[in-house]
Motif scaffolding. Structure first.
Motif, short mmCIF file in Angstrom:
data_model
loop_
_atom_site.label_atom_id
_atom_site.label_comp_id
_atom_site.label_asym_id
_atom_site.label_seq_id
_atom_site.Cartn_x
_atom_site.Cartn_y
_atom_site.Cartn_z
N THR A 165 0.97 -1.08 -0.10
CA THR A 165 -0.10 0.09 0.02
C THR A 165 0.91 1.17 0.14
N PHE A 166 0.26 2.44 -0.24
CA PHE A 166 1.13 3.69 0.12
C PHE A 166 1.80 3.94 -1.15
N GLY A 189 -1.87 4.13 -5.93
CA GLY A 189 -3.04 3.20 -5.20
C GLY A 189 -2.27 2.07 -4.89
N GLU A 190 -2.72 0.84 -4.90
CA GLU A 190 -2.33 -0.54 -4.31
C GLU A 190 -1.74 -1.22 -5.62
N PRO A 250 -9.84 -3.97 -6.39
CA PRO A 250 -10.31 -3.21 -4.93
C PRO A 250 -11.73 -2.79 -5.35
N PHE A 251 -12.29 -3.20 -4.17
CA PHE A 251 -13.82 -2.50 -4.21
C PHE A 251 -13.76 -1.03 -3.88
N ALA A 260 -13.34 0.07 2.93
CA ALA A 260 -11.97 -0.43 2.23
C ALA A 260 -12.03 0.33 1.00
N PHE A 261 -11.23 1.73 1.21
CA PHE A 261 -11.24 2.63 0.09
C PHE A 261 -9.89 2.17 -0.84
N LYS A 262 -10.17 2.21 -2.10
CA LYS A 262 -9.28 2.23 -3.14
C LYS A 262 -8.23 3.19 -2.80
N GLY A 263 -6.71 2.75 -2.93
CA GLY A 263 -5.69 3.64 -2.43
C GLY A 263 -5.33 3.38 -1.09
N PRO A 264 -4.68 4.29 -0.45
CA PRO A 264 -4.01 3.99 0.86
C PRO A 264 -5.18 3.85 1.73
N HIS A 265 -4.87 2.88 2.76
CA HIS A 265 -6.16 2.64 3.70
C HIS A 265 -5.71 3.81 5.00
N PRO A 291 -4.48 5.02 8.12
CA PRO A 291 -3.22 4.58 8.83
C PRO A 291 -3.42 4.01 10.25
N ILE A 313 -2.80 10.40 -0.61
CA ILE A 313 -1.83 9.50 -1.57
C ILE A 313 -0.61 9.20 -0.79
#
Lengths: 90, 163
Positions: A22-23, A50-51, A83-84, B75-80, B82, B163
């Motif tokens: 991630t990140f 994104g991931e 991803p959702f 559960a978002f697309k991209g960084p979760h 923290p 991001i």
């Protein structure tokens, strides 16, 4: 925490492959990713914001060996479908 | 108020200023010294194996790359969101004024199989709400509806600003 230096992205803290996924933004093919214990993986293809996923990584085995055992109560199995994305409504 | 939803889960995520709020979900308990189904490892690296009996922490279904939580509205697309983010937890019946504050330390619970579950508390946090259940039984017995929580400062993650 992550930081960027040249083309290398370093993830500090406990070594967890799934955390390393991630990140990430604009990872070019061949970019190196270092995780907490110094294990390194390389990007197999370019990804944008994104991931990224296990399938995007070469040399994943070294990192997988470094990953700590997973909790039994929480299933942390990583999925490969897109991803959702939560819908937004007013 | 803007809210986020998933077709898989009956609960919504409200965007309230800089925070995200989830209401009236089922809370459970995980980890600690007495949970035979959990070895205490967490994704944040914080050990939840009972070595710190006062650990006020929680797991939230935030990660979009894990099967158990991919269908969660959080559960978002991209960084979760923290790890170590602060989360206020309360019973909806008693109101947010009677909340406790815990730290986000893990991903879960499994909303794929339990779509009404959206909060897993550490033993100490669950004990705050259920003093009638012996601590050595909380991890396996605590399961209660009517809980709500506020994830402090997490709205930018939902809006894709981080991001």
């Amino acid at each position: 925490m992550i930081y960027f230096a040249d083309s290398t992205i370093t993830f500090t803290g406990p070594a967890r492959l799934d955390r390393a996924l991630t990140f990430v933004e604009d990872m070019p093919k061949g970019a190196a990713v270092l995780i907490g214990d110094g294990s390194q993986v390389k990007m197999k293809k370019s990804v944008t914001c994104g991931e990224f996923r296990v399938a995007d990584i070469e040399e994943v085995q070294a990192a997988a060996r470094a990953a700590r055992p997973r909790s039994q109560k929480h299933d942390h199995t990583i999925v490969t479908p897109p991803p959702f994305s939560a819908d937004s409504q007013e | 108020m803007t809210s986020l939803k998933s077709p898989h889960c009956p609960w919504l995520v409200e965007i309230d200023g800089e925070d995200l709020v989830v209401r009236n979900i089922i809370a459970t308990c995980f980890g600690g010294a007495h949970d035979s189904g959990d070895n205490g490892e967490t994704e944040s690296g914080v050990m939840n194996d009972g070595r710190n009996p006062d650990l006020f922490g929680c797991a939230l279904p935030i990660r979009s790359i894990e099967a158990a939580t991919v269908l969660s509205p959080l559960a978002f697309k991209g960084p979760h969101i923290p790890w170590e983010t602060l989360v206020r937890v309360w019973r909806e019946a008693t109101g947010e004024g009677n909340s406790i504050t815990v730290r986000l330390i893990d991903n879960g619970p499994d909303v794929l199989h339990y779509p009404t579950h959206a909060l897993d508390l550490t033993e100490a946090a669950a004990a705050h709400f259920r003093r009638d259940i012996p601590r050595d039984r909380l991890a396996n017995e605590f399961e209660e509806p009517g809980f709500s929580y506020r994830i402090l400062g997490a709205a930018p993650y939902a809006l894709g600003k981080v991001i």
